[in-house]
Design a protein around this motif. Structure first.
Motif, PDB file in Angstrom:
ATOM      1  N   SER A  42       0.822  -1.207   0.000  1.00 37.77           N
ATOM      2  CA  SER A  42       0.000   0.000   0.000  1.00 37.77           C
ATOM      3  C   SER A  42       0.857   1.259   0.000  1.00 37.77           C
ATOM      4  CB  SER A  42      -0.909   0.005   1.232  1.00 37.77           C
ATOM      5  OG  SER A  42      -1.561   1.244   1.367  1.00 37.77           O
ATOM      6  N   MET A  43       0.388   2.259  -0.711  1.00 38.97           N
ATOM      7  CA  MET A  43       1.015   3.580  -0.695  1.00 38.97           C
ATOM      8  C   MET A  43       0.521   4.419   0.489  1.00 38.97           C
ATOM      9  SD  MET A  43       3.146   4.044  -3.264  1.00 38.97           S
ATOM     10  CE  MET A  43       3.204   5.832  -3.420  1.00 38.97           C
ATOM     11  N   GLY A  44      -0.519   3.951   1.175  1.00 46.32           N
ATOM     12  CA  GLY A  44      -1.078   4.705   2.289  1.00 46.32           C
ATOM     13  C   GLY A  44      -1.946   5.873   1.858  1.00 46.32           C
ATOM     14  N   PHE A  45      -2.432   5.831   0.621  1.00 47.19           N
ATOM     15  CA  PHE A  45      -3.267   6.917   0.107  1.00 47.19           C
ATOM     16  C   PHE A  45      -4.661   6.932   0.742  1.00 47.19           C
ATOM     17  CE2 PHE A  45      -1.013   6.933  -4.301  1.00 47.19           C
ATOM     18  CZ  PHE A  45       0.004   7.709  -3.778  1.00 47.19           C
ATOM     19  N   LEU A  46      -5.209   5.745   0.994  1.00 45.68           N
ATOM     20  CA  LEU A  46      -6.608   5.637   1.403  1.00 45.68           C
ATOM     21  C   LEU A  46      -6.738   5.720   2.922  1.00 45.68           C
ATOM     22  CD1 LEU A  46      -7.662   2.780  -1.018  1.00 45.68           C
ATOM     23  CD2 LEU A  46      -8.359   5.176  -1.156  1.00 45.68           C
TER      24      LEU A  46
END
Length: 246
Positions: A42-46
């Motif tokens: 995950s990119m941690g965007f959400l």
């Protein structure tokens, strides 16, 4: 005659030079890597989901796998209903038996080591209005069966996402110019309105074509390579590199 010749030379340069730069970058940075084990975390965007969390819609695009990253991105759709307990991710890929992959990958994950960019985002009431339309468009996608996938000129992953966006013109966004397959006419029409309904397009089966629109800008598609101008947010569009501008 000389003007025409210079015009063809300019177009050739605009096609070849950006692709050459992208190819050099790939061979320098990535050609030795193990693509299959590349980072897909995950990119941690959400945001974290809570019982009160709002509806969310996201469309992402990231450079695709191996040498194809020189030319193209892969795109996908993420949704979460209001009060929902999980995100749903939808991809169309060319492997495996499932026609449209649901939750096959991390919703905001890297695509085989490549960081995604946000193409479109909606939250709250706007996302609530869009999600039913998006899900209907996914269910009705014409090339949803096993064996329908074709890398070039489409229908591929970008054709899928572009078709969903076209079925929900309220999205008012367009895929990156390096989303090869976005111009494949999944609706069977070689001339028509753009997905945003703010312009028109003409295409020869996705191989070559032209698009003129407020949201889409001006795009000349030559065998998947796009040269163009972004009007709404000033910028230029180049094959391999993508969009440069505001």
């Amino acid at each position: 005659m000389r003007v025409v010749l210079w015009g063809f030379c300019l177009i050739g340069l605009l096609l070849a030079a950006p692709l050459g730069l992208q190819a050099a970058r790939y061979w320098y940075a990535e050609s030795e890597g193990n693509w299959y084990s590349a980072d897909r975390s995950s990119m941690g965007f959400l945001p974290a989901i809570t019982p009160e969390s709002d509806a969310i819609v996201r469309i992402y695009a990231a450079r695709t796998v191996r040498w194809r990253s020189i030319f193209a991105v892969h795109s996908w759709i993420v949704v979460k209903e209001k009060g929902g307990t999980s995100y749903e991710r939808f991809d169309k890929v060319g492997w495996g038996g499932e026609p449209i992959r649901r939750n096959g990958y991390v919703p905001d994950g890297r695509w085989f080591g490549h960081d995604p960019e946000v193409v479109f985002a909606a939250d709250g009431a706007e996302a609530e209005r869009l999600i039913p339309q998006i899900k209907r468009a996914i269910a009705g996608y014409a090339y949803r069966n096993a064996g329908d996938y074709q890398v070039w000129p489409g229908p591929n992953s970008n054709t899928f996402v572009a078709s969903v966006m076209a079925a929900v013109p309220e999205i008012q966004a367009t895929l990156p110019p390096v989303a090869i397959g976005k111009d494949f006419p999944a609706n069977g029409k070689w001339v028509g309105l753009t997905g945003s309904r703010t312009g028109v397009y003409a295409t020869l089966g996705g191989y070559v074509g032209i698009t003129l629109g407020w949201v889409e800008g001006i795009e000349l598609n030559l065998f998947g390579g796009v040269i163009g101008l972004d009007i709404r947010n000033p910028g230029i569009k180049l094959p391999g590199i993508g969009r440069i501008g505001v």
